[in-house]
Write an enzyme that holds these catalytic residues in place. Structure first.
Site, PDB file in Angstrom:
ATOM      1  N   HIS A  65       1.372  12.797  16.477  1.00  0.00           N
ATOM      2  CA  HIS A  65       2.457  13.583  17.065  1.00  0.00           C
ATOM      3  C   HIS A  65       3.621  13.702  16.087  1.00  0.00           C
ATOM      4  O   HIS A  65       3.932  12.766  15.365  1.00  0.00           O
ATOM      5  CB  HIS A  65       2.914  12.965  18.391  1.00  0.00           C
ATOM      6  CG  HIS A  65       2.004  13.330  19.509  1.00  0.00           C
ATOM      7  ND1 HIS A  65       2.287  14.329  20.391  1.00  0.00           N
ATOM      8  CD2 HIS A  65       0.792  12.865  19.846  1.00  0.00           C
ATOM      9  CE1 HIS A  65       1.286  14.459  21.240  1.00  0.00           C
ATOM     10  NE2 HIS A  65       0.362  13.576  20.918  1.00  0.00           N
ATOM     11  N   PRO A  66       4.268  14.867  16.106  1.00  0.00           N
ATOM     12  CA  PRO A  66       5.390  15.070  15.181  1.00  0.00           C
ATOM     13  C   PRO A  66       6.646  14.347  15.647  1.00  0.00           C
ATOM     14  O   PRO A  66       6.818  14.077  16.833  1.00  0.00           O
ATOM     15  CB  PRO A  66       5.611  16.583  15.240  1.00  0.00           C
ATOM     16  CG  PRO A  66       5.191  16.948  16.632  1.00  0.00           C
ATOM     17  CD  PRO A  66       4.009  16.039  16.932  1.00  0.00           C
ATOM     18  N   SER A  82       3.350  22.365  19.461  1.00  0.00           N
ATOM     19  CA  SER A  82       4.474  21.432  19.347  1.00  0.00           C
ATOM     20  C   SER A  82       5.769  22.160  19.020  1.00  0.00           C
ATOM     21  O   SER A  82       6.827  21.842  19.564  1.00  0.00           O
ATOM     22  CB  SER A  82       4.199  20.376  18.270  1.00  0.00           C
ATOM     23  OG  SER A  82       3.261  19.442  18.742  1.00  0.00           O
ATOM     24  N   GLN A  86       8.989  22.061  21.476  1.00  0.00           N
ATOM     25  CA  GLN A  86      10.296  21.575  21.039  1.00  0.00           C
ATOM     26  C   GLN A  86      11.358  22.664  21.191  1.00  0.00           C
ATOM     27  O   GLN A  86      12.486  22.392  21.602  1.00  0.00           O
ATOM     28  CB  GLN A  86      10.225  21.072  19.590  1.00  0.00           C
ATOM     29  CG  GLN A  86       9.444  19.769  19.483  1.00  0.00           C
ATOM     30  CD  GLN A  86       9.659  19.067  18.164  1.00  0.00           C
ATOM     31  OE1 GLN A  86      10.745  19.088  17.615  1.00  0.00           O
ATOM     32  NE2 GLN A  86       8.612  18.414  17.670  1.00  0.00           N
ATOM     33  N   PHE A 117       8.597   8.869  18.351  1.00  0.00           N
ATOM     34  CA  PHE A 117       8.973   8.901  19.763  1.00  0.00           C
ATOM     35  C   PHE A 117       8.282  10.093  20.400  1.00  0.00           C
ATOM     36  O   PHE A 117       8.366  11.216  19.901  1.00  0.00           O
ATOM     37  CB  PHE A 117      10.493   9.037  19.910  1.00  0.00           C
ATOM     38  CG  PHE A 117      10.932   9.170  21.334  1.00  0.00           C
ATOM     39  CD1 PHE A 117      11.005   8.058  22.150  1.00  0.00           C
ATOM     40  CD2 PHE A 117      11.265  10.411  21.852  1.00  0.00           C
ATOM     41  CE1 PHE A 117      11.403   8.176  23.470  1.00  0.00           C
ATOM     42  CE2 PHE A 117      11.669  10.542  23.175  1.00  0.00           C
ATOM     43  CZ  PHE A 117      11.736   9.421  23.989  1.00  0.00           C
ATOM     44  N   VAL A 121       8.478  17.130  26.174  1.00  0.00           N
ATOM     45  CA  VAL A 121       9.735  17.878  26.058  1.00  0.00           C
ATOM     46  C   VAL A 121       9.804  19.064  27.005  1.00  0.00           C
ATOM     47  O   VAL A 121      10.893  19.478  27.384  1.00  0.00           O
ATOM     48  CB  VAL A 121      10.033  18.319  24.604  1.00  0.00           C
ATOM     49  CG1 VAL A 121      10.208  17.122  23.703  1.00  0.00           C
ATOM     50  CG2 VAL A 121       8.976  19.251  24.070  1.00  0.00           C
TER      51      VAL A 121
END
Length: 171
Positions: A65-66, A82, A86, A117, A121
């Site tokens: 995960h980024p 992603s 975001q 983390f 989102v």
């Protein structure tokens, strides 16, 4: 679900492999659980395969995960899903002060846990994400790994619903 259940293994992984970030192995293993009665059954099969995964596989998924709120264009591995997720929380439009806060919390989190983390989102906003980061910094490493996997499953559920909706529109 007829199209899903009738898909070849290759097509199934092509469609559903991206549900879990850079981890098509979950879809590959879930394929064996067909036929799926509905989305809930399909998601349960994917979660079952994640639960059965080795600790190394789970950690690789988490690490795939980024980091949140990086400046766009910095992370070449950032998937389109992603990036869109975001952006939906406004993480692509941070003020310099907000960016500095995210940077400091990301650095503290990574230093403590050695993983990015992870939070769903699409179910939050900038303030909720920052509050989550601060609160979860109090976790133990084991508790945080479990929290990350719960959030990954939330992300996967939303992504799965998106793919199934696209398939429905194509029908």
């Amino acid at each position: 679900m007829d199209r899903v259940n009738g898909a070849s293994a290759v097509r199934f992984v092509e469609l559903f492999g991206p549900i879990y970030e850079h981890s098509p192995w979950i879809a590959q293993r879930a394929y064996a659980h067909r036929p799926f009665a509905d989305m809930a059954a399909m998601l349960a099969a994917m979660r079952h395969e994640l639960d059965r995964a080795t600790e190394a596989e789970k950690m690789a998924l988490i690490r795939a995960h980024p980091e949140l709120a990086q400046r766009m264009g910095v992370d070449p591995t950032l998937t389109s899903a992603s990036a869109a997720e975001q952006a939906s929380a406004g993480l692509d439009r941070l003020t310099p002060e907000e960016f500095a806060t995210f940077r400091a919390l990301n650095d503290a989190y990574t230093a403590k846990f050695g993983i990015p983390f992870i939070i769903c989102v699409r179910r939050s906003d900038k303030d909720g994400i920052l509050n989550g980061m601060r609160a979860r910094l109090e976790n133990t490493p084991g508790a945080e790994q479990q929290a990350a996997l719960r959030e990954i499953n939330k992300i996967a559920a939303l992504r799965l619903a998106d793919v199934l909706a696209r398939l429905e529109q194509e029908a």
